[in-house]
Design a protein around this motif. Structure first.
Motif, short mmCIF file in Angstrom:
data_model
loop_
_atom_site.label_atom_id
_atom_site.label_comp_id
_atom_site.label_asym_id
_atom_site.label_seq_id
_atom_site.Cartn_x
_atom_site.Cartn_y
_atom_site.Cartn_z
N ILE A 139 2.05 1.06 -4.50
CA ILE A 139 1.12 1.10 -5.57
C ILE A 139 0.35 2.42 -5.59
CG2 ILE A 139 0.64 -1.34 -5.93
CD1 ILE A 139 -1.97 -1.07 -4.37
N PRO A 140 -0.08 2.74 -6.80
CA PRO A 140 -0.80 4.34 -6.89
C PRO A 140 -1.98 4.35 -6.12
CG PRO A 140 0.02 3.72 -8.93
CD PRO A 140 -0.01 2.65 -8.01
N GLU A 141 -2.23 5.35 -5.26
CA GLU A 141 -3.62 5.55 -4.32
C GLU A 141 -4.88 5.42 -5.42
OE1 GLU A 141 -1.11 7.75 -4.82
OE2 GLU A 141 -0.29 7.94 -2.89
N LEU A 142 -4.67 5.84 -6.61
CA LEU A 142 -5.85 5.71 -7.42
C LEU A 142 -6.14 4.40 -7.76
CD1 LEU A 142 -7.42 8.11 -9.05
CD2 LEU A 142 -5.75 7.56 -11.06
N LEU A 143 -5.31 3.46 -7.90
CA LEU A 143 -5.72 2.05 -8.14
C LEU A 143 -6.42 1.60 -6.84
CD1 LEU A 143 -2.68 0.10 -9.66
CD2 LEU A 143 -4.90 0.78 -10.68
N VAL A 144 -6.05 1.99 -5.66
CA VAL A 144 -6.62 1.52 -4.54
C VAL A 144 -8.36 2.32 -4.21
CG1 VAL A 144 -6.70 1.50 -1.93
CG2 VAL A 144 -4.61 1.36 -3.16
N GLY A 170 -15.08 -2.38 -6.94
CA GLY A 170 -15.00 -3.70 -6.30
C GLY A 170 -16.02 -3.45 -5.13
N TYR A 222 -9.96 2.86 -6.97
CA TYR A 222 -10.85 1.89 -7.75
C TYR A 222 -11.04 0.74 -7.29
CZ TYR A 222 -9.33 5.02 -11.53
OH TYR A 222 -8.97 6.28 -12.51
N LEU A 223 -10.16 0.02 -6.90
CA LEU A 223 -10.34 -1.21 -6.12
C LEU A 223 -11.63 -1.39 -5.07
CD1 LEU A 223 -9.48 -4.17 -5.39
CD2 LEU A 223 -8.49 -3.08 -3.21
N PHE A 259 0.83 -1.19 -0.12
CA PHE A 259 -0.14 0.19 0.01
C PHE A 259 0.90 1.02 -0.03
CE2 PHE A 259 -4.20 -1.51 -0.55
CZ PHE A 259 -4.10 -2.73 0.37
#
Lengths: 258, 255, 245
Positions: free
Chosen positions: B87-92, B99, B94-95, B84
């Motif tokens: 990885i880019p915060e943006l991906l989190v 999700g 989106y998750l 954490f």
């Protein structure tokens, strides 16, 4: 070039204040070639400041400084404070007045050998082979030749100070200024540095040493200067100062610092 | 001569007009977006606070795991912080957004609800930024714990203080003192990360600026205003945190 | 829930196609940002008070506000003005990629300038004094003593910033640049298979980070003082090639 009897270093009427505190109140000193002058005094007497004024790490508010006959030029700068007039003159004179610091000041990103050749190579622009040869000889002299590829961080205090002395010698100074060279060392390590300083004195080097080491002042130097609250309280040969007790205050000082 | 004066007057009038228009736009009148932006700034602060709270819990757990004698826990903790922080915060975001919504929709489906239910944007934002800030906070707490003086702990043990009391009276206060600067830094980071939550549709400062800019065409004006509001937020945070650091460090001497 | 290998494979391929864009964003913004940061820190420590305040303002602005709003300001803001649209720079400035790089570079320059400044402040004053006492000053002193030591001091913080930059490239996707995160978002929106895509994209970033961390650790080792007997010999400028007699 100085003739035989001209002093190598002449300092007259140096005054220095830090804000409202006047630290140096008009100090004059002369050193001839071969003189080993010990400067003693309590903390706050201004001895380190005085030494640092000589090679202009501090700029005196008033006074004259003459090195090997050449006078340092001053002018009035910002806020009417005195500043050196010619920076190039200062850069040229400083190597003549080599300085050994209490905290050694070895450059941490360079090895021992690189530290020693840095000045001759980049400041005095001498050929590299000559610098290296001389550096090796000097390191041999101070007993650090086998550590030439070590970094300062891996050396003891005494070892670092010996390298610092070699570094200063590499610049071929006329006078060597020592600012409390052993004060930051553990007692066991003081001896090795004093031994090197003694051999330099015996070679006939001109040295100004601010120190607390009474043994050195008494046995190695040929002149002792006692400073008190910004003036020279007494000076003379070690015999005069230590045995004949020309100054009562100095005698009290020796007793409290023995 | 007169013509020049007239021309100058004309230009100044136009500038005045533009200036008034600007004040109109960012002000609080009917056309003004000032109120919206200020409310959005409040939302930014709220979502960041929520995220920091989530992060504090997660961070404490992960820090404990990383300091635990059990090797598996240490590896899990290490994995969490590596992932954490890496990885880019943006991906989190989106998750949690896509999700989370899928999760909520399928749970809703179990109860007979039809179609796509999206997860509340505030929750998504707080969780996503919280999980990321948790990784940073874990490192801060771990460092703070290791900085607690061993000798003070031993003195407490020696006089017979039980574990819970030791934690409450000695360990926790010292951890707080050492962690404060680090947590302050994480707060500032999370405050800025909250701008990314705008992709979920939550009306925080970034989104509000964007909406205002798009609907008026005054991109520079509103993005600069939004920027200025962020600067105000980080500036105030700076002041508050420095004061807090001084107060907490009051009884300790600078070592 | 079965693991759809084909989907994951396909996703990875699509993401990897976008990798060069991510790398380009990263490399360009780090390079430009570092150079800009050197300028800013030089202004920050120079003798002119006005320039120092200017640099402080720059640093405050770019560290105090989110990168995203800076990027939007640049991307949307520039197209607002007819003067910009008619300037010779427009073909470059209208490209989302260049806007993203400029925004990234400007932002990181603010952080890096503070990092460089920290490095400068960390240079032990005794070593600077020793340099002065040896007759060094000005550029010579800076070049031989101050800058090498400052660089070594700030390397850890600089490395952290580099890693953050790699993550920051993902924001370019919000101004229509199709780098890895942008493609990932597109796939998720189309297929709703969030977890698989997330894992693929996360994996790529983690591998990239790992490589960067290793490279920087190697650099740090190269620059730091080592014990000459315990470490392997390195070629130095002052190699002792003088034959021992």
């Amino acid at each position: 070039m100085t003739t035989g009897n001209d002093p190598v270093l002449q300092v007259k009427h140096i005054r220095k204040s830090f804000g409202n505190l006047e630290v140096l109140k008009g100090i004059s000193l002369e050193a001839h070639e071969g003189d080993v002058v010990s400067i003693l005094g309590a903390s706050g007497s201004g001895k380190s400041t005085f030494l640092r004024c000589i090679n202009l790490l501090e700029v005196p508010d008033a006074g004259e400084i003459r090195v090997a006959g050449e006078q340092v030029a001053f002018k009035r700068g910002r806020h009417h404070l005195q500043v050196p007039a010619d920076r190039r003159q200062v850069d040229r004179m400083r190597p003549e007045l080599g300085m050994v610091f209490q905290s050694f000041g070895l450059w941490s990103h360079m090895t021992v050998l690189q530290n020693v050749i840095e000045g001759p190579l980049h400041v005095q622009k001498r050929p590299r082979a000559e610098c290296i040869d001389e550096a090796e000889a000097l390191l041999e002299k101070v007993g650090m030749a086998d550590k030439r590829n070590h970094y300062p961080a891996f050396l003891s205090g005494g070892q670092q100070q010996r390298v610092a002395i070699a570094r200063t010698l590499a610049m071929r100074p006329r006078v060597i200024l020592f600012d409390e060279p052993t004060s930051a060392l553990d007692p066991e390590l003081v001896g090795e540095v004093l031994k090197v300083m003694r051999s330099l004195a015996e070679e006939g080097r001109t040295m100004l040493v601010v120190t607390h080491e009474m043994g050195f002042a008494r046995n190695v130097s040929n002149r002792v200067v006692f400073m008190h609250q910004g003036v020279i309280e007494a000076q003379g040969t070690p015999q005069e100062m230590f045995n004949e007790q020309h100054s009562e205050r100095f005698s009290r000082f020796i007793l409290s610092h023995a | 001569m007169a013509a020049r004066a007239a021309a100058w007057a004309g230009r100044s009038l136009t500038r005045l007009e533009v200036g008034l228009q600007v004040i109109d736009l960012i002000g609080f009148g009917a056309k003004g977006w000032g109120g919206v932006l200020l409310l959005a700034a409040l939302m930014t602060v709220l979502v960041t606070l929520a995220a920091m709270a989530v992060g504090a819990v997660l961070g404490a757990l992960v820090a404990a795991a990383k300091l635990h004698p059990n090797a598996l826990l240490r590896v899990l903790g290490e994995g969490y912080t590596t992932v954490f922080r890496g990885i880019p915060e943006l991906l989190v975001i989106y998750l949690f957004f896509y999700g989370g919504s899928a999760l909520v929709s399928s749970v809703g489906g179990l109860f007979g609800a039809e179609g796509f239910i999206s997860m509340p944007a505030f929750l998504v934002g707080a969780l996503a930024v919280g999980v990321v800030s948790g990784a940073y906070q874990a490192e801060v707490y771990r460092g703070a714990f290791q900085a607690v003086s061993r000798s003070e702990l031993e003195a407490a043990k020696a006089i017979g203080m039980p574990l819970m009391l030791r934690f409450r009276r000695i360990i926790a206060p010292q951890i707080l003192r050492f962690a404060l600067p680090g947590i302050g830094g994480v707060w500032q980071i999370s405050l800025k990360d909250s701008a990314l939550i705008s992709v979920t549709g939550l009306v925080e400062l970034m989104r509000a600026s964007r909406v205002a800019a798009a609907s008026t065409g005054q991109f520079v004006l509103f993005f600069m205003t939004g920027c200025a509001l962020y600067l105000v937020l980080t500036g105030i945070s700076n002041l508050v945190l420095s004061r807090a650091e001084l107060r907490v460090g009051r009884t300790f001497r600078r070592s | 829930m079965s693991v759809d290998i084909a989907f994951i494979g396909d996703t990875l391929v699509q993401l990897l196609h976008a990798l060069p864009i991510t790398l380009l964003l990263f490399a360009a913004s780090v390079a430009v940002g570092t150079l800009l940061a050197l300028l800013v820190v030089w202004l920050r420590v120079c003798d002119v008070a006005a320039l120092r305040h200017l640099a402080r303002g720059y640093i405050f602005l770019f560290r105090g506000s989110p990168l995203l709003i800076q990027m939007f300001l640049l991307y949307y803001g520039l197209s607002q003005f007819p003067e910009v649209r008619q300037s010779p720079f427009w073909p470059v400035l209208r490209e989302p990629l260049s806007c993203a790089v400029i925004a990234l570079a400007l932002c990181t320059a603010g952080y890096m300038a503070e990092i460089f400044r920290g490095g400068l402040l960390a240079v032990p004053p005794q070593q600077i004094e020793a340099g002065r006492a040896a007759g060094m000053s000005g550029w010579l002193l800076a070049r031989r003593i101050i800058i090498p030591i400052a660089l070594r001091s700030c390397l850890p913080a600089y490395s952290t910033e580099i890693i953050l930059m790699m993550k920051a490239t993902s924001l370019a996707s919000l101004v229509t640049v199709y780098e890895v995160s942008g493609v990932a978002q597109r796939i998720i929106a189309e297929t709703y298979r969030t977890l698989e895509v997330f894992l693929c994209a996360a994996l790529i970033y983690l591998v990239l980070n790992f490589l960067i961390v290793r490279a920087l650790a190697w650099l740090e080792r190269r620059l730091s003082p080592r014990h000459p007997v315990l470490a392997c010999p390195t070629t130095k400028k002052y190699a002792l090639s003088v034959p021992r007699g």
